[in-house]
Motif scaffolding. Structure first.
Motif, PDB file in Angstrom:
ATOM      1  N   THR A 166      36.894  29.328  37.172  1.00 45.17           N
ATOM      2  CA  THR A 166      36.347  30.192  38.222  1.00 45.17           C
ATOM      3  C   THR A 166      36.212  31.621  37.698  1.00 45.17           C
ATOM      4  N   ASP A 167      35.584  32.462  38.490  1.00 45.08           N
ATOM      5  CA  ASP A 167      35.432  33.881  38.145  1.00 45.08           C
ATOM      6  C   ASP A 167      36.320  34.762  39.017  1.00 45.08           C
ATOM      7  N   THR A 168      37.464  34.243  39.401  1.00 48.13           N
ATOM      8  CA  THR A 168      38.374  34.943  40.312  1.00 48.13           C
ATOM      9  C   THR A 168      39.041  36.135  39.640  1.00 48.13           C
ATOM     10  N   ALA A 169      39.176  37.230  40.384  1.00 49.50           N
ATOM     11  CA  ALA A 169      39.882  38.415  39.879  1.00 49.50           C
ATOM     12  C   ALA A 169      41.356  38.073  39.667  1.00 49.50           C
ATOM     13  N   ASP A 170      41.962  38.689  38.671  1.00 47.57           N
ATOM     14  CA  ASP A 170      43.345  38.382  38.312  1.00 47.57           C
ATOM     15  C   ASP A 170      44.305  38.562  39.479  1.00 47.57           C
ATOM     16  N   GLU A 171      44.171  39.640  40.248  1.00 46.87           N
ATOM     17  CA  GLU A 171      45.118  39.902  41.326  1.00 46.87           C
ATOM     18  C   GLU A 171      45.013  38.829  42.417  1.00 46.87           C
ATOM     19  N   VAL A 172      43.819  38.280  42.636  1.00 43.08           N
ATOM     20  CA  VAL A 172      43.654  37.198  43.606  1.00 43.08           C
ATOM     21  C   VAL A 172      44.198  35.894  43.028  1.00 43.08           C
ATOM     22  N   ALA A 173      43.936  35.677  41.744  1.00 46.06           N
ATOM     23  CA  ALA A 173      44.442  34.472  41.078  1.00 46.06           C
ATOM     24  C   ALA A 173      45.968  34.435  41.119  1.00 46.06           C
ATOM     25  N   GLU A 174      46.589  35.594  40.876  1.00 49.38           N
ATOM     26  CA  GLU A 174      48.052  35.672  40.923  1.00 49.38           C
ATOM     27  C   GLU A 174      48.557  35.439  42.343  1.00 49.38           C
ATOM     28  N   ALA A 175      47.815  35.949  43.324  1.00 43.19           N
ATOM     29  CA  ALA A 175      48.203  35.758  44.724  1.00 43.19           C
ATOM     30  C   ALA A 175      48.181  34.281  45.116  1.00 43.19           C
ATOM     31  N   CYS A 176      47.313  33.494  44.477  1.00 43.64           N
ATOM     32  CA  CYS A 176      47.226  32.056  44.780  1.00 43.64           C
ATOM     33  C   CYS A 176      48.530  31.335  44.471  1.00 43.64           C
ATOM     34  N   ILE A 177      49.318  31.854  43.533  1.00 39.01           N
ATOM     35  CA  ILE A 177      50.609  31.233  43.205  1.00 39.01           C
ATOM     36  C   ILE A 177      51.766  32.112  43.683  1.00 39.01           C
ATOM     37  N   GLY A 178      51.458  33.021  44.619  1.00 33.25           N
ATOM     38  CA  GLY A 178      52.515  33.809  45.238  1.00 33.25           C
ATOM     39  C   GLY A 178      53.006  34.978  44.436  1.00 33.25           C
TER      40      GLY A 178
END
Length: 388
Positions: free
Chosen positions: A340-352
């Protein structure tokens, strides 16, 4: 000529409040109403000290002078009467001064700060493994830096992280012992590191399944067994084991699961609730699990409590694979980065994982929930892509 023995027994009850010198460093600190405190002033290595010798009238003038004389002799020999008194007190308490007893007392004093009160005694585990078998019954005052280093040599070399945790635990034990009157040298912890040498850096990560292999593995899990259903939900949500094990229906509202703060990783008082979007597959797994509900737990063990901590690890070992349940968080995070092209801060939020900087966190107060929804839905679709 030095004057001493200035005080008389009969005048002690009538002295004005304050310190009155008897001579040679002995003072009577009158408190009024016929009571007072004997004190001894001395200078050692150029520094002035005061130490108590007991209360009046329990300790009379004659006894106070004898105690002062003993203290003077100690000072003349280069000893500190304050430390000597602390040492004597600790020796009288030697049965409660063994390292094992003090580890337990320290642990109990810290439970309020530890996650869930640390019911499995995880905090003291490194000490019980590496230190207490050899030094547990030894009085802490008889233990020196070399004893500690010798106990930790093997852990320092073979399991460096466990060795580090052992030293951190010992540091708290020594502080607790010192605060409770034991004459210990807290610097012994630092001294023990010198003979141990530099600690090898541990680069071990939790064994994880590659994200490309996740769909096939997911399709091998059944719709019946509690542990299979729990593992399926863990894979779909990217959560740690603890919130899965403690899942209760009241935590779910519609298609949103709010994980309580007590089951979110973080220090006591710092963890916050975590909202998680649930897709059709996750909701279907929860529906299947309802038939197993017992005492409110969707994934209970055989006694009606939360599923055992090792249950999912045991399940994966049964598949004869090295990956562990926690590794699916890595699979999800890597998939987000590579697919995906997800921003890092959102990607990190996906795993809490959220911003650690306190200043930034104070202003950026979002959990990126709306942005996480489509990502987690796409992950779910990918995970079930091999399911027939």
């Amino acid at each position: 000529m030095t004057h001493y023995y200035r005080l008389k027994p009969q005048q002690l009850k009538t002295l004005a409040k304050g310190r009155h010198c008897d001579g040679q460093g002995l003072y009577f600190n009158a408190r009024g109403e016929g009571r007072g405190q004997w004190e001894f002033r001395f200078k050692l290595w150029g520094v002035e000290h005061w130490t108590g010798l007991g209360g009046y009238p329990a300790i009379g003038l004659k006894d106070a002078r004898e105690r002062a004389e003993a203290a003077r002799k100690a000072v003349a020999n280069g000893d500190n009467p304050i430390k000597m008194k602390r040492r004597e007190k600790a020796l009288l308490n030697v049965e409660n001064g063994s390292l094992a007893v003090l580890v337990e007392k320290t642990h109990n004093s810290l439970r309020a700060e530890l996650k869930h009160g640390d019911p499995t005694n995880k905090w003291s585990s490194p000490l019980r493994t590496h230190v207490l078998p050899k030094l547990g019954s030894t009085p802490i005052m008889k233990i020196d830096a070399h004893d500690l280093a010798q106990c930790l040599q093997s852990a320092w070399k073979n399991t460096p992280e466990s060795g580090r945790k052992s030293l951190n635990c010992l540091r708290k034990v020594y502080k607790y012992a010192f605060a409770h009157g034991f004459d210990v040298d807290i610097s012994d912890i630092e001294k023990a590191e010198t003979p141990l040498g530099p600690r090898p850096k541990s680069q071990k990560h939790m064994p994880a399944m590659h994200w490309k292999d996740v769909p096939e593995f997911y399709s091998s899990l059944n719709d019946i067994s509690i542990d299979h259903l729990a593992l399926r939900l863990l894979i779909l949500t990217g959560l740690r084991t603890d919130p899965i094990r403690h899942l209760r229906l009241e935590q779910i509202e519609g298609d949103v699961w709010t994980v309580p703060e007590e089951h979110v990783k973080g220090r006591v008082g710092h963890a916050k609730t975590f909202r998680l979007p649930l897709g059709p597959e996750a909701l279907a797994v929860i529906k299947l699990a309802k038939c197993h509900e017992w005492n409110g737990f969707l994934f209970p063990n055989s006694k009606g409590k939360a599923l055992d901590r090792m249950a999912l690890i045991t399940l994966m070992k049964g598949f004869r694979i090295t990956a562990r349940p926690h590794g699916f968080r890595s699979a999800l995070r890597t998939w987000i980065s590579e697919a995906t092209d997800t921003a890092d801060e959102v990607a990190e939020a996906c795993i809490g994982h959220f911003e650690a900087n306190k200043v930034v966190k104070a202003y950026k107060r979002t959990d990126f929930f709306e942005k996480r929804v489509p990502i987690m839905m796409d992950w779910e679709k990918y995970v079930i892509s091999s399911k027939s």
